[in-house]
Design an enzyme around this catalytic site. Structure first.
Site, PDB file in Angstrom:
ATOM      1  N   GLU A 238      10.433 -31.367  52.105  1.00  0.00           N
ATOM      2  CA  GLU A 238       9.852 -30.229  52.696  1.00  0.00           C
ATOM      3  C   GLU A 238       8.846 -29.314  52.667  1.00  0.00           C
ATOM      4  O   GLU A 238       8.122 -30.092  51.466  1.00  0.00           O
ATOM      5  CB  GLU A 238      11.287 -29.472  52.736  1.00  0.00           C
TER       6      GLU A 238
ATOM      7  N   HIS B  19       8.127 -33.477  57.145  1.00  0.00           N
ATOM      8  CA  HIS B  19       8.781 -33.986  55.605  1.00  0.00           C
ATOM      9  C   HIS B  19       9.134 -35.331  55.441  1.00  0.00           C
ATOM     10  O   HIS B  19       8.953 -36.432  56.857  1.00  0.00           O
ATOM     11  CB  HIS B  19      10.411 -33.462  55.203  1.00  0.00           C
TER      12      HIS B  19
ATOM     13  N   ASP C 154       9.419 -31.227  60.924  1.00  0.00           N
ATOM     14  CA  ASP C 154       8.880 -30.748  60.380  1.00  0.00           C
ATOM     15  C   ASP C 154       7.404 -31.306  59.583  1.00  0.00           C
ATOM     16  O   ASP C 154       6.679 -30.734  58.443  1.00  0.00           O
ATOM     17  CB  ASP C 154       9.594 -29.686  59.569  1.00  0.00           C
TER      18      ASP C 154
ATOM     19  N   ASP D 196      17.333 -40.727  49.936  1.00  0.00           N
ATOM     20  CA  ASP D 196      17.846 -39.053  49.895  1.00  0.00           C
ATOM     21  C   ASP D 196      20.143 -39.244  49.982  1.00  0.00           C
ATOM     22  O   ASP D 196      20.336 -40.326  50.871  1.00  0.00           O
ATOM     23  CB  ASP D 196      16.588 -37.504  50.840  1.00  0.00           C
TER      24      ASP D 196
HETATM   25  C1  F6R Z   1      16.373 -40.151  56.457  1.00  0.00           C
HETATM   26  C2  F6R Z   1      15.082 -39.369  56.074  1.00  0.00           C
HETATM   27  C3  F6R Z   1      14.063 -38.215  56.960  1.00  0.00           C
HETATM   28  C4  F6R Z   1      14.130 -38.567  58.229  1.00  0.00           C
HETATM   29  C5  F6R Z   1      12.769 -37.847  59.267  1.00  0.00           C
HETATM   30  C6  F6R Z   1      13.556 -38.701  60.719  1.00  0.00           C
HETATM   31  O1  F6R Z   1      16.910 -41.112  55.304  1.00  0.00           O
HETATM   32  O2  F6R Z   1      14.399 -38.988  54.831  1.00  0.00           O
HETATM   33  O3  F6R Z   1      13.000 -38.232  56.383  1.00  0.00           O
HETATM   34  O4  F6R Z   1      13.217 -39.961  57.550  1.00  0.00           O
HETATM   35  O5  F6R Z   1      14.291 -36.829  59.047  1.00  0.00           O
HETATM   36  O6  F6R Z   1      15.103 -38.488  60.890  1.00  0.00           O
HETATM   37  P1  F6R Z   1      15.570 -39.183  62.168  1.00  0.00           P
HETATM   38  O7  F6R Z   1      15.324 -40.331  61.933  1.00  0.00           O
HETATM   39  O8  F6R Z   1      16.846 -39.014  62.313  1.00  0.00           O
HETATM   40  O9  F6R Z   1      14.046 -38.631  63.356  1.00  0.00           O
END
Ligand code: F6R
Length: 253
Positions: A143, A138, A136, A67
């Protein structure tokens, strides 16, 4: 699904690096799907060290990231492109032309989502997809919603994600409200999925995702449908409820 509960973040990172290194040794021209965030920092650090020691090589590797924030250019230090260069790409022997992320500066969402899907198809799909999970539920920036995405999408970030990610910005107002994300369908199509999560704020969502109903309200629950190809490494805090309530299903590292 193989769920490995590791005693610490460091052990989780090393084990995940072992798996990714094995992938690169077995298939030097692998297509890796990569993630940003706090979870993979230790893993990327390990990969850099192993590459410096000559144990693994990124010479023939291609990467596609999950992303990118809409509106941020690669030279913006909050962009995911910047993060990836700083923490991995600029520190290993990957060819710049083999590195791919969605283009956050492209305001034509239809064109950008199509371009990214075509690009992923043109490199033959993903051999190993690295995934973290949001509080959440995702994956990528898919989301909670009333349906699952298939290909790349432009998504509106939820309040919970904006709040969680505001820690990297000067204020919550500066967090972009939209992002491009690889779709759930593309993620599930990867040959193998390397999943990592740490910290106690992930404990509840992990139990829901791995043992609750498969629902677009918890996008990571989709992983249950492809359990055979998922290898999940979590630290003791994130894995607390998994280990306590599903002891037969976890492997204690
Ligand atoms: C990042 C991504 C997100 C993260 C998720 C967890 O490229 O796709 O889905 O993997 O938000 O983020 P952290 O590792 O910062 O808790």
């Amino acid at each position: 699904m193989k769920i490995y509960v590791c005693p610490t973040y460091d052990v989780m990172s090393k084990k995940a690096a072992d798996v990714m290194s094995a992938q690169l040794i077995l298939k030097p021209d692998s297509v890796l799907g990569l993630a940003t965030g706090s979870s993979p920092l230790g893993l990327y650090g390990e990969l850099v060290e192993r590459c410096e020691r000559g144990e693994i090589s990124f010479e023939k590797v291609t990467t596609v990231n999950l992303d990118e924030y809409c509106g941020l250019s690669p030279d913006n230090d909050q962009s995911y492109s910047y993060f990836m260069h700083k923490n991995l790409f600029d520190r290993v022997n990957i060819r710049p032309e083999n590195v791919h992320l969605p283009d956050g500066t492209n305001t034509d969402a239809e064109a950008e989502t199509k371009r990214y899907d075509a690009l992923i198809a043109s490199v033959g799909g993903v051999d190993m997809q690295l995934l973290g999970i949001g509080v959440d539920g995702h994956i990528g920036f898919n989301e909670p919603a009333d349906h699952f995405s298939v290909g790349t999408v432009r998504v509106a970030l939820t309040e919970s994600t904006i709040e969680a990610n505001s820690r990297f910005f000067a204020s919550e107002d500066e967090v972009p409200r939209y992002a491009y994300s690889m779709g759930c369908g593309t993620i599930l199509n990867a040959d193998k999925i390397l999943f990592i999560a740490n910290g106690k704020n992930k404990a509840e969502i992990l139990e829901q995702a791995f043992f609750g109903p498969v629902t677009p309200q918890v996008p990571a629950s989709l992983l249950q449908l492809v359990a055979d190809k998922v290898y999940a490494f979590v630290d003791a805090e994130a894995g607390a409820l998994l280990a306590a309530n599903h002891p037969e299903e976890v492997i204690l590292v």
